[in-house]
Design a protein around this motif. Sequence first.
Motif, mmCIF file in Angstrom:
data_model
loop_
_atom_site.group_PDB
_atom_site.id
_atom_site.type_symbol
_atom_site.label_atom_id
_atom_site.label_comp_id
_atom_site.label_asym_id
_atom_site.label_seq_id
_atom_site.Cartn_x
_atom_site.Cartn_y
_atom_site.Cartn_z
ATOM 1 N N ALA A 574 0.804 -1.214 0.000
ATOM 2 C CA ALA A 574 0.000 0.000 0.000
ATOM 3 C C ALA A 574 0.842 1.271 0.000
ATOM 4 N N TYR A 575 1.976 1.257 0.679
ATOM 5 C CA TYR A 575 2.772 2.467 0.876
ATOM 6 C C TYR A 575 3.182 3.092 -0.453
ATOM 7 N N LYS A 576 3.884 2.318 -1.232
ATOM 8 C CA LYS A 576 4.446 2.863 -2.466
ATOM 9 C C LYS A 576 3.357 3.137 -3.498
ATOM 10 N N ILE A 577 2.365 2.257 -3.574
ATOM 11 C CA ILE A 577 1.281 2.482 -4.527
ATOM 12 C C ILE A 577 0.538 3.770 -4.176
ATOM 13 N N GLY A 578 0.257 3.970 -2.901
ATOM 14 C CA GLY A 578 -0.427 5.192 -2.491
ATOM 15 C C GLY A 578 0.411 6.434 -2.694
ATOM 16 N N ALA A 579 1.693 6.365 -2.322
ATOM 17 C CA ALA A 579 2.568 7.530 -2.459
ATOM 18 C C ALA A 579 2.771 7.903 -3.923
ATOM 19 N N LEU A 580 2.970 6.914 -4.787
ATOM 20 C CA LEU A 580 3.137 7.205 -6.210
ATOM 21 C C LEU A 580 1.916 7.926 -6.763
ATOM 22 N N THR A 581 0.740 7.550 -6.283
ATOM 23 C CA THR A 581 -0.486 8.206 -6.742
ATOM 24 C C THR A 581 -0.534 9.656 -6.283
ATOM 25 N N ILE A 582 -0.273 9.923 -5.005
ATOM 26 C CA ILE A 582 -0.325 11.291 -4.487
ATOM 27 C C ILE A 582 0.757 12.157 -5.133
ATOM 28 N N GLN A 583 1.956 11.605 -5.301
ATOM 29 C CA GLN A 583 3.030 12.367 -5.947
ATOM 30 C C GLN A 583 2.662 12.702 -7.394
ATOM 31 N N ARG A 584 2.083 11.732 -8.082
ATOM 32 C CA ARG A 584 1.680 11.982 -9.477
ATOM 33 C C ARG A 584 0.602 13.062 -9.549
ATOM 34 N N LEU A 585 -0.343 13.037 -8.611
ATOM 35 C CA LEU A 585 -1.410 14.042 -8.618
ATOM 36 C C LEU A 585 -0.862 15.423 -8.292
ATOM 37 N N ARG A 586 0.124 15.513 -7.416
ATOM 38 C CA ARG A 586 0.712 16.831 -7.130
ATOM 39 C C ARG A 586 1.443 17.371 -8.361
ATOM 40 N N LYS A 587 2.223 16.520 -9.016
ATOM 41 C CA LYS A 587 2.923 16.974 -10.223
ATOM 42 C C LYS A 587 1.932 17.417 -11.295
ATOM 43 N N LYS A 588 0.845 16.687 -11.408
ATOM 44 C CA LYS A 588 -0.180 17.051 -12.386
ATOM 45 C C LYS A 588 -0.778 18.412 -12.051
ATOM 46 N N ALA A 589 -1.081 18.637 -10.771
ATOM 47 C CA ALA A 589 -1.655 19.913 -10.350
ATOM 48 C C ALA A 589 -0.667 21.058 -10.561
#
Length: 631
Positions: A574-589
């Motif tokens: 869960a850790y890496k999958i969740g973090a990769l998602t949040i990091q990707r969403l921040r870069k997108k924003a």
Amino acid sequence: MTVIFIDRGTFVKTRLTAAALLLAASALAGCATTAPVEPASAAPLVAEASPPAAPTATADTEREKLFALFKASDEASLQRNPLQALFRGDMRYADRLGDNITDAYFAAEKAAAEADLGALARIDRSVLKPTDQLAYDVFKFSTEDTLRGYQPELLLLSKVRPMNHFFGIHTFYPTFASGKGAAPFKTLTDYENNLKRHADFVTYMDRAIGRWREGLASGVVDTRLTTRNMIEQLTTQLAQKPEDSPYFGPVKQFPDSVSAADRARLTAAYRASISGQLYPALTRVRNFLRSEYLPKARDGVGLLSMKGGPELYRYQVQSTTTLPLTPEEIHQTGLSEVARITAEMEKVRQEVGFKGTLKQFFEHLRTDPKFKPKSRDALTQGYYAVGKQVDAKLPEYFSTIPRAKLVIRPYEPFREKFEAGGSYEQGTPDGSRPGTFYFNAYDLPSRTTPGMTTLYLHEGAPGHHFQISLAQENEALPPFMRFGGNTAFVEGWALYAETLGYDMGFYRDPYQRMGTLDDEMLRAMRLVVDTGIHSKGWSRDQSIQYMIDHSSMGKTDATAEVERYIAIPSQALAYKIGALTIQRLRKKAEAELGPKFDVKDFHAQVLMTGALPLAILEQKIDRWIAERKAA
């Protein structure tokens, strides 16, 4: 029942599914949250780009039905799961531990999920406001996932393995009942309630033996490794004199309100309960595991070697990550991340002028005395110092700071050997009990200091402490959003919080940067090792060696990590999958909003509506980006 296991590596999942151990132990200790919505009289949870249109009568009616469902579902869940209430500070059911191990309990949880989904389907989602639609979606997602866990073929695989060395009432309960855990000891009633819970604990332990015997009959058994570890844990507890055990702790610290006569009576009652109830129950379980279960436990450490295990693992992977991922997809993502982080570590090795190979650099970090804490107290003081430095930076990145305080302490000696490097236990919503960041001081020579900052950011602020506290302190959220959660969001946020150390300037020091890369590598290796163990047949020793070869982890930590993945499959994904998602969403924003991007606003969007399933989080951030662009 929502259970979340929060720690530098630990566990989290939504309403207890098939594997419903009463004690998601530290789990309950870490109940997180899940989504948003304001009660009828509250202000909007998150500022909207434009004023909402006046609600129609139909919208009001459907909203009332939705929140009535949330309230009724939550109250019924608290009655079935009294510990969930106690961790919130709700003492109505505090004289009970709950009965999370019987067929009647599982049937009640399944029936409740089916009834909730039926009621939800009778609500017209299309007329709800966006925040209410978000709440609807999260409730639907988590309840459907709960129901999948109660499929007969999955339940038969999980209920016959009621405890293991990483996830069980036998390690949760001593701290819980010690006077230093979540159970309060402020009144005479609190002390009486604890004695009543002792009786429930004994019942649970005996029923666990019955469940294990069912597994022996059906051929679904746990690993020899896990069984040996449980035997050692129980033996360690039983070696303590009753007066030295955690269970005796409350009578060593009576509040002034308890009279001398009651103190004498309770002291005798606690001593009798420990000697006559608790220790005999622990002994029965230990002896059963040693004489009956261990000889028939399986040698293979992965679910691949367990009857029905491959099907169970595929379900667990998707349930834990909240995404439709396969073990192979995750394994490949892990290999890619390991390669990327290895390249960053090479840069640090070159920056500090270390002349050997990266593996030799790892060994240097493991063994050089300058990276070793001098004592347990020095380690504690070091975390205090890190906390003060972080606290000074937080207002630059967050618009809302939790009311709950955060305390720092080492694990107690009786449980530290089998705990992760650190973990978090939530406080109460009203702030009367602070959140607690636990760190591990077991085998102190094996511990190193470069990872201290990143561990604090993950377990303390702004990691688990912020995410859990902000959700449960937000009374505008319905209860399942304040106190529910999913592992991918909760642990993904905490891992993302580690990366804020770059923004805050804590990783300019190359060794501290190496510490956070090492922790990031740990989460990447988990993708490789967890799937390797449970879907590819990796052995315990092979998995430990992989982690040592790709990081500066000591063998003690690597062993504890691998044995944890063996005990609780998929949780570590869960850790890496969740973090990769949040990091990707921040870069997108950042890319789409440019100068309109505000990191405080982004963090509010992520945090202030609870622990969302990742796909629903992405939909929310996409809407926010569109609103900000249009503003």
